[in-house]
Write a protein that holds these residues in place. Structure first.
Motif, PDB file in Angstrom:
ATOM      1  N   LEU B 225      13.222 -13.339  40.702  1.00 28.83           N
ATOM      2  CA  LEU B 225      14.021 -12.775  41.788  1.00 28.83           C
ATOM      3  C   LEU B 225      15.086 -13.765  42.198  1.00 28.83           C
ATOM      4  O   LEU B 225      14.882 -14.970  42.191  1.00 28.83           O
ATOM      5  CB  LEU B 225      13.128 -12.455  42.990  1.00 28.83           C
ATOM      6  N   TRP B 226      16.218 -13.222  42.540  1.00 29.47           N
ATOM      7  CA  TRP B 226      17.324 -14.062  42.977  1.00 29.47           C
ATOM      8  C   TRP B 226      17.211 -14.302  44.478  1.00 29.47           C
ATOM      9  O   TRP B 226      16.936 -13.403  45.247  1.00 29.47           O
ATOM     10  CB  TRP B 226      18.650 -13.365  42.671  1.00 29.47           C
ATOM     11  N   HIS B 227      17.368 -15.593  44.861  1.00 27.29           N
ATOM     12  CA  HIS B 227      17.413 -15.932  46.281  1.00 27.29           C
ATOM     13  C   HIS B 227      18.735 -16.607  46.567  1.00 27.29           C
ATOM     14  O   HIS B 227      19.278 -17.276  45.699  1.00 27.29           O
ATOM     15  CB  HIS B 227      16.272 -16.896  46.642  1.00 27.29           C
ATOM     16  N   SER B 228      19.216 -16.456  47.776  1.00 27.72           N
ATOM     17  CA  SER B 228      20.505 -17.079  48.064  1.00 27.72           C
ATOM     18  C   SER B 228      20.363 -18.587  47.959  1.00 27.72           C
ATOM     19  O   SER B 228      19.305 -19.150  48.253  1.00 27.72           O
ATOM     20  CB  SER B 228      21.011 -16.669  49.449  1.00 27.72           C
ATOM     21  N   GLY B 229      21.398 -19.233  47.516  1.00 31.51           N
ATOM     22  CA  GLY B 229      21.329 -20.668  47.291  1.00 31.51           C
ATOM     23  C   GLY B 229      20.950 -21.010  45.861  1.00 31.51           C
ATOM     24  O   GLY B 229      21.139 -22.132  45.408  1.00 31.51           O
TER      25      GLY B 229
END
Lengths: 265, 235
Positions: B225-229
């Motif tokens: 999953l993509w997380h901000s940062g």
């Protein structure tokens, strides 16, 4: 009159192109329109069979193209509807007997005194498909709620985009609401989600369609058939009318029985 | 195929997708025909079994002219399938004989993008859905604003970024770059490849979230999953 030329295509075979052409043409003619269908499936003709006109064929599309007869001579009048005509395909030739420019020429000859020209495309994306779409003002893509059919429809939509034919409209044919409910069939939403084109009709699975095809009497003539109703609605939409989509929610046996009892079905 | 060197200027022959295309200088039909026949006699083996399209310029040809030529050609096992002309008479004649009067357009180029010599720091931006049967190759990063449908392929030497749903095949780092990534709003691809790593076990998700796939420390292709940062860490 200036006819609108509508091509019905699908990519995959057996999804109901010919059935859709026969039914839509019949429905349009029932609405009082002057309609000519052209069977573009040279070498594998069967629109004539579905329309019950097989034994009236004298000249065919290739005869017109090669100058053996006049266009009017190849137009077979329907048995019941005086403003419905069929130009049959040649059975003994192949797709190379027709070129896209031939189709454009024939459709242009038909335009002045016709409301709708409906072209039945062969399966596939080769020469026959190119012939069938050459003259089209708009294209209907027929698919079934099956992964393979939708994949091919997607390919066809891509090719139509590349040909700059304008966005096609989608007919989802043979949807079985009960299978969809049990997650055993793609839903109309799944299909639309992938293809992302305008939906013009959903035709429920209906055994009357097969019976009609075998008898040479398209189902739209049967007021009770649900598939017939769906095709009639599509024909109205082709004429620019706004018709709400049918409720295809699965009917429980009891509710069904009550409706039938009440004479609503 | 280039026009043949020994060809006199009267007749030009070149290879096209549908066979051979013969174009003539603006001379009378009798001379055009004689020149073509001579060419065919001289290079009989080259023409054997060929599919021929001829462009006769503005020569008005009658049915007999074309029938004679077609029959003569078919004796040489050459199939005349198209006659192109600016003359309406000739077009009409050709149509009567069931010959094409237009060579079909070249295959739409968007079905097979191969761009050479583009600097790899320039991305290819595509703002539409990539449909089944379409293959996009690019020597750099590819950005798609739209979906990648099943049956479509993207082969990029750099990264692949899809603002949409991926259900086709994506190959990033196609020339072997293992540092690239593939990211999408919904990465339900049936196959992902980075360099020579292949991953085929991506389950479609009920509630899709943006994901990013890359080669992890153990050398396996992995989607997470993509997380901000995230992008900062990655750099």
């Amino acid at each position: 009159m200036t006819a609108k030329v509508i091509t019905v295509t699908s990519g995959k075979g057996g999804v109901g192109k010919t059935t859709a052409v026969a039914n839509l043409a019949t429905a349009l003619a029932m609405d009082g329109k002057r309609v000519v269908c052209i069977d573009g499936d040279i070498g594998l003709r069967n629109l004539d069979v579905v329309m019950g006109l097989e034994n009236r064929i004298v000249y065919d599309l290739v005869d017109v193209i090669e100058g053996r007869c006049k266009l009017k001579q190849a137009m077979i009048r329907d048995k019941h509807l005086p403003d419905l005509y069929l130009i049959p395909a040649a059975q003994t030739r192949d797709k190379n007997a027709v070129s896209p420019s031939d189709m454009v020429r024939i459709c242009n000859d038909l335009r002045p005194d016709t409301d709708f020209v409906i072209v039945d495309s062969p399966a596939g994306i080769e020469r026959g498909f190119r012939n069938a779409i050459a003259a089209a003002d708009s294209v209907l893509v027929v698919t079934n709620p099956e992964v393979s059919a939708v994949r091919d429809a997607d390919r066809v939509v891509g090719l139509l985009e590349a040909e700059e034919k304008g966005p096609p409209s989608l007919i989802i044919n043979r949807l079985n609401p009960n299978l969809v409910k049990n997650n055993d069939m793609l839903s109309a939403e799944d299909v639309l989600d992938l293809l992302g084109i305008r939906l013009i009709g959903i035709v429920p699975e209906d055994e009357n369609v097969i019976i009609g095809s075998n008898r040479g009497a398209p189902t739209v003539g049967d007021a009770k058939s649900r598939a017939g109703q769906a095709f009639r609605n599509i024909a109205k939409r082709l004429q620019g009318e706004e018709v709400p989509f049918m409720d295809l929610a699965p009917q429980s046996g009891l509710w069904n029985a009550i409706q039938r009892f009440a004479g609503r079905k | 195929m280039e026009p043949m060197e020994s060809t006199p200027p009267v007749v030009q022959i070149k290879g096209i997708r549908d066979g051979l295309l013969v174009t003539f200088a603006d001379i009378p039909w009798e001379e055009q025909r004689a020149a073509l026949m001579q060419q065919i006699h001289e290079k009989a083996s080259f023409f054997q079994g060929a599919r021929l399209a001829i462009d006769v310029g503005n020569q008005p040809l009658k049915v007999n002219d074309l029938v004679d030529l077609r029959d003569w050609l078919s004796e040489q096992t050459i199939n005349l399938w198209a006659v192109i002309s600016e003359s309406p008479t000739t077009e009409h004649t050709a149509q009567l004989l069931g010959l094409a009067t237009r060579i079909s357009k070249p295959r739409p180029e968007e079905n097979h993008h191969v761009l050479d010599g583009v600097p790899s720091d320039q991305a290819l931006f595509i703002s539409k859905t990539i449909r089944s049967g379409t293959r996009i190759e690019y020597p750099g990063t590819v950005v798609v604003f739209g979906d990648v449908n099943p049956g479509a392929e993207i082969v990029a030497e750099g990264n692949v970024i899809v603002w949409g749903r991926v259900r086709g095949v994506i190959h990033a780092g196609s020339k072997g770059d293992r540092s690239v990534f593939i990211c999408a709003l919904d990465l339900s691809a049936n196959q992902l490849r980075i360099a020579d790593e292949v991953s085929a076990m991506l389950n479609p998700q009920k509630d899709p979230k943006p994901e990013i796939a890359s080669i992890n420390e153990e050398g396996k292709l992995q989607a997470e999953l993509w997380h901000s940062g995230e992008t900062n860490i990655r750099k």
